[in-house]
Design an enzyme around this catalytic site. Structure first.
Site, PDB file in Angstrom:
ATOM      1  N   SER A   1       0.688 -15.263 -15.492  1.00 18.70           N
ATOM      2  CA  SER A   1       1.332 -16.343 -14.748  1.00 18.70           C
ATOM      3  C   SER A   1       1.375 -17.628 -15.564  1.00 18.70           C
ATOM      4  CB  SER A   1       0.585 -16.604 -13.438  1.00 18.70           C
ATOM      5  OG  SER A   1       0.643 -15.459 -12.636  1.00 18.70           O
TER       6      SER A   1
ATOM      7  N   SER B   1      -5.307 -12.027 -17.416  1.00 20.83           N
ATOM      8  CA  SER B   1      -4.888 -11.908 -18.817  1.00 20.83           C
ATOM      9  C   SER B   1      -4.046 -13.104 -19.244  1.00 20.83           C
ATOM     10  CB  SER B   1      -4.078 -10.616 -19.013  1.00 20.83           C
ATOM     11  OG  SER B   1      -2.930 -10.622 -18.186  1.00 20.83           O
TER      12      SER B   1
ATOM     13  N   SER C   1       1.087  -4.831 -12.253  1.00 20.90           N
ATOM     14  CA  SER C   1       1.878  -3.580 -12.329  1.00 20.90           C
ATOM     15  C   SER C   1       1.200  -2.558 -13.232  1.00 20.90           C
ATOM     16  CB  SER C   1       3.314  -3.859 -12.784  1.00 20.90           C
ATOM     17  OG  SER C   1       3.366  -4.708 -13.908  1.00 20.90           O
TER      18      SER C   1
ATOM     19  N   SER D   1      -7.074  44.011  -3.657  1.00 23.23           N
ATOM     20  CA  SER D   1      -7.288  44.447  -5.030  1.00 23.23           C
ATOM     21  C   SER D   1      -7.455  45.958  -5.099  1.00 23.23           C
ATOM     22  CB  SER D   1      -8.512  43.748  -5.619  1.00 23.23           C
ATOM     23  OG  SER D   1      -8.294  42.365  -5.659  1.00 23.23           O
TER      24      SER D   1
END
Lengths: 642, 304
Positions: A487, A484, A554, A45
């Site tokens: 299947s 949920s 998924s 710097s």
């Protein structure tokens, strides 16, 4: 301010005497972009602050606030702390380190300079790579007392990796080693060995002191033994990358098609390499159509149309062609005799830039020039230890990691190896969900493998399979939380389809995980691979003419989209089994939620692993309002328009 | 063709080419871009580059002026003409709340900038649903700007998070965003004040006459030399406007913009003064002097 050294670059005389002559002189300056690499300790710097100061880029009010800040925060006692000029954001000033890329500007009589100032620590590798990507030259700072350190090697490796042709080894703080030539020679000798190992063809070593101003803007009497150029004169003289690029073949990625009316059709872009003139033969890639350049159009300062005799690399132009050919954003206009190659599998170096690590197999958006395509990355061949250049085995790439990978795109793209053409060999990867830029990449070469595995040409094709079964093959993809009802509904649906004389097959999470995917666990990376395999299997079955019902949690949109992209348009139907978490957890058919809540089951979707619901599912079933048979019938109605 | 000596592009040609590239990237990728137009010299240069980028088409986006009602009269005059010359639609937004409450720079201090500019800009972007807005800011203006990206990503509530900016490599700009999020895009990032002036001179770009010295009524107040541009200027006891030869290095709301005494009546002289001067251009703005890092704070809140 009395203790300040006098500014060395005096341009005021001409400014005061003849401003028009001065401006004439300054209109013809060229522009050099460079990067400074080093840490606070190397005096980076301070050196930049001095360049700004010596070229009169610091105004009095900035200097006054700098003086005040120097006393409050500075590390130079009552002296001006040039480093404070360069540290920008408030958070950084408090921490005393720069944590981003800051761009600074200064000019001399010959050139305008843009300095990318980047931090030196390993955790800021991505920042240095960002700064290096647009640089013509790199200044690698080292402290003469310390010599070559691990970070010197890292900075050199990165600068070389990014293809920077001009490397300056700035051996700083020579005042603290009594301007000793032997010490300088020793450091340069060590560096040369390292540079050879790296394959770096040349570098320029300059002994200097940013604090004392030796060999910065002019040669210092303290080091009469050094006969090379001081830093600034060297920066004024090196060849520009953009000028070197003019010698290559003409290439222009098309950004935008300019069609103000039916009589004008222009192709706008930034020339990546070479030159172009009216009458030149060009080819549009990938379509392969040829044409001649009719004109290079721009606007004169009075707003009228102006045409150019020639344009070169680095210019933004609009070209018109002598024939109407199909060409749009993402295409490349190139010299007809040397168009870029096209391919869809590559070896590349990736620099990972995101907190979320690379997920091999996941579909990312790849932006290369003006082309945007979906791309997936395989498990890295190796990762590079940026400090030792060693190759390490690695399953992924984390933030700041650099690795060599195979990358596959869903469609062929035009490219050139990065070493030959930065514009056609550089790309970024973008996460499709967060939209973050997650990686920078350099293409090395295309992989022939894809060309060598020829598809076995079969006489009975997918159309024939479907015709015999008298149905349109589909992949019905059920996604939703564990429990949920995916299947159950899929099972009900298959029963209905069976009675309708449809040829079906049901793929289910549990049966696949017991066989095909029994080697996979539940980490994010394994979940991606799990879905990829199921996608491929589903695709084969759809090719066989079946209606496939795939019921998998998924959880990630990216992978569901990846499967969608594997199939022809319209054959992937995403069915969102929409069951709120609390309802699924209440049902807890398999007792899994209980285990997950108790901490006995890790990476459980909805509990400690995310679920990304579809944004636009093809079909949504709400299981709090429908029973499983009702849901199945609802899907049939949606599918067959009943 | 490789035997030819390289054609040397000047720094201004390269800066222009880079800015054109950035403008076209947004035009090709954003759904509804807009160019913020403040009528100042940086806006004038940016607008000129945009005209060149899309020529012979007009730039494929409108101009938006976030008006505070307190700009100099001369700015309002040039505003309409510039839009017309470019063949672009001009949108003007004035924050209705600020208007209703009579917010002004004399009585309301920082609230004036906050309501008219910061809030006004957010309102306008939301009202028209713009997803990308070009601004003429330069990295050399102020320390926190030195680290600003060319494509600056803003959350749905317009906030700027300096720790969460996308890396920008080569000239590959990531314009992807979710619904509601937006981009602020700075095509002139790498230009300096001198570059802008030189470009204006070379390309003969029309700018507000206030940039050139002329005798104008002024008062000295709180260390700033202010121009009495209209009758709304409340004079304090003992203040009488005095004619001075002045010009402005930067233009904003007239009660907040300090003039410099000058005799520079043409561009060469303005540039000459600029080069010989020893104060940086933002010093004429009252807004920056609150605290050293004030601009960074304003940006986080949504100020451009």
């Amino acid at each position: 301010m009395s203790e300040l050294p006098p500014a060395i670059y005096e341009t005021e005389a001409l400014i005061g005497e003849d401003i028009d002559a001065y401006l004439e002189l300054h209109q013809h300056k060229s522009m050099l972009r460079f990067i400074t690499c080093g840490s606070v300790d190397d005096g980076k710097s301070t050196l930049i602050g001095r360049l700004l100061y010596d070229s009169k880029m610091i105004f009095e009010d900035q200097l006054a606030s700098l003086e005040a800040d120097s006393k409050k925060l500075g590390t130079q006692g009552q002296e001006i702390d040039f480093a404070l000029l360069v540290d920008g954001l408030a958070a950084e000033r408090e921490q005393g380190i720069t944590i981003d890329v800051a761009y600074r500007f200064f000019a001399t009589e010959k050139r305008k300079f843009i300095v990318a100032d980047t931090p030196g620590h390993e955790q800021y590798t991505r920042n240095m790579v960002t700064g290096a990507s647009t640089a013509d030259l790199a200044v690698i700072l080292i402290d003469a007392r310390q010599g070559i350190l691990t970070q010197t090697r890292r900075h050199s490796y990165l600068a070389h990796l990014l293809g920077i042709q001009h490397i300056v080894l700035a051996v700083n703080k020579m005042d603290l080693v009594d301007y000793d030539q032997a010490r300088f020679d020793e450091i340069v000798g060590q560096y040369r060995e390292f540079a050879d190992d790296l394959g770096m063809k040349a570098f320029t070593a300059i002994p200097l002191s940013g604090l004392a101003g030796d060999n910065v803007t002019q040669n210092s009497a303290n080091m009469a033994w050094y006969t090379g150029a001081a830093l600034l004169p060297h920066l004024e003289a090196v060849e520009l990358q953009q000028e070197a690029a003019q010698a290559a073949s003409f290439v222009m990625p098309v950004q935008w098609v300019n069609r103000p009316n039916l009589d004008f059709r222009g192709f706008s872009g930034l020339i990546a390499s070479g030159r172009v003139a009216p009458g030149d033969d060009i080819r549009v890639v990938p379509s392969g159509k040829n044409a001649k350049v009719r004109s290079i159009v721009t606007m004169a300062s009075d707003g009228a149309m102006q045409t150019l005799d020639e344009a070169v690399a680095g210019q933004s132009v609009t070209l018109t062609l002598d024939t109407q050919i199909d060409c749009s954003r993402g295409d490349i206009i190139a010299a007809a005799d040397n168009p870029p190659a096209v391919a869809d599998r590559f070896e590349a170096t990736l620099i990972w830039m995101d907190e979320t690590p690379l997920l091999p197999g996941r579909s990312y958006e790849m932006k290369i020039g003006t082309q945007s395509v979906a791309a997936s990355v395989q498990t890295p061949k190796y990762q590079v230890n940026v400090n030792t250049m060693e190759h390490l085995a690695s399953k992924t790439l984390e933030l700041n990691a650099i690795g060599v990978v195979e990358i596959a795109t869903t469609q062929k793209i035009s490219f050139a190896p990065y070493a030959e053409n930065r514009a056609l060999g550089s790309f970024v990867l973008i996460d499709k969900m967060s939209n973050a830029t997650v990686a920078a990449g350099l293409l090395h070469f295309s992989l022939r493998r894809a060309d060598n595995i020829h598809w076995q040409a079969t006489d009975i094709d997918r159309k024939a399979h479907a015709q015999l079964k008298n149905q349109k093959p589909l992949l019905l993809w059920f996604t939703g939380l564990s429990g949920s009802g995916k299947s159950t509904i899929a099972n009900e649906l298959e029963k209905i389809l069976h009675t309708m004389n449809r040829h079906t097959f049901l793929l289910d999470g549990d049966n696949v995980r017991h066989g095909l995917n029994k080697d996979l666990g539940f980490t994010d990376a394994d979940r991606v691979e799990n879905i990829r395999r199921i996608g491929e299997v589903s695709k084969l079955m759809v090719d066989a003419g079946l209606i496939v019902l795939s019921a998998f949690i998924s959880p990630f949109r990216a992978e569901r989209d990846m499967v969608r992209e594997m199939l022809p348009e319209g054959e992937f139907i995403e069915i969102f089994v929409d069951t709120p978490l609390d309802v699924a957890e209440q049902r807890d058919v398999k007792g899994l939620y209980k285990k997950a809540r108790a901490g006995a089951l890790k990476n459980f979707t909805g509990i400690d692993s995310p679920y990304e619901p579809p944004l636009n599912p093809d079909i949504r079933v709400n299981t709090t309002q429908m029973s499983a048979p009702e849901a199945a019938q609802y899907i049939v109605n949606q599918l067959f328009g009943l | 063709m490789s035997e030819l000596p390289p054609k040397r592009l000047t720094h201004l040609q390269r800066l222009e080419a880079e800015s054109i590239h950035i403008l076209r990237e947004i035009a090709a990728q954003a759904e509804k871009p807009v160019m913020l137009y403040s009528v100042g010299k940086d806006s004038a240069a940016m607008l000129h580059v945009a005209k060149k980028a899309f020529f012979p088409s007009p730039p494929p986006f409108p101009l938006l002026h976030v008006d505070t009602t307190w700009k100099f009269k001369a700015m309002y005059q040039l505003r309409e003409k510039a839009a017309q010359d470019a063949g672009m639609e001009l949108l003007v937004h004035k924050n209705p709340e600020a208007q209703a409450q009579g917010i002004n720079p004399f009585d309301h201090g920082a609230l004036h900038t906050d309501m008219w500019k910061t809030e006004g800009l957010k309102q306008a972007l939301d009202k028209y649903g713009f997803d990308a807005a070009f601004g003429g800011a330069r990295r050399d203006e102020e320390k926190s700007r030195a680290k600003e990206r060319v494509f600056s990503f803003r959350s749905a509530d317009h906030r700027w998070d300096p720790k969460n900016q996308r890396p920008e490599l080569w000239n590959l700009y990531n314009a992807k965003k979710a619904k509601g999020e937006s981009l602020r895009v700075f095509p002139m990032s790498n230009w300096t004040e001198l570059d802008i002036w030189q470009y204006i001179q070379l390309e003969n770009i029309e700018i507000v006459p206030l940039y050139f010295a002329a005798p104008r009524p002024t008062v000295e107040r709180d260390g700033l030399l202010l121009m009495v541009d209209d009758a709304r200027f409340p004079l304090r006891a003992g203040e009488t406007p005095k004619m001075r030869s002045i010009r402005f290095r930067t233009l904003g709301c007239y009660p907040l913009t300090g003039a410099v005494e000058s005799e520079a009546t043409n561009l060469s002289e303005v540039i000459q003064e600029m080069l010989l001067t020893t104060t940086s251009e933002r010093q004429g703005r009252a807004i920056d002097q609150d605290a050293s890092a004030s601009m960074e704070k304003k940006k986080q809140e949504g100020y451009f």
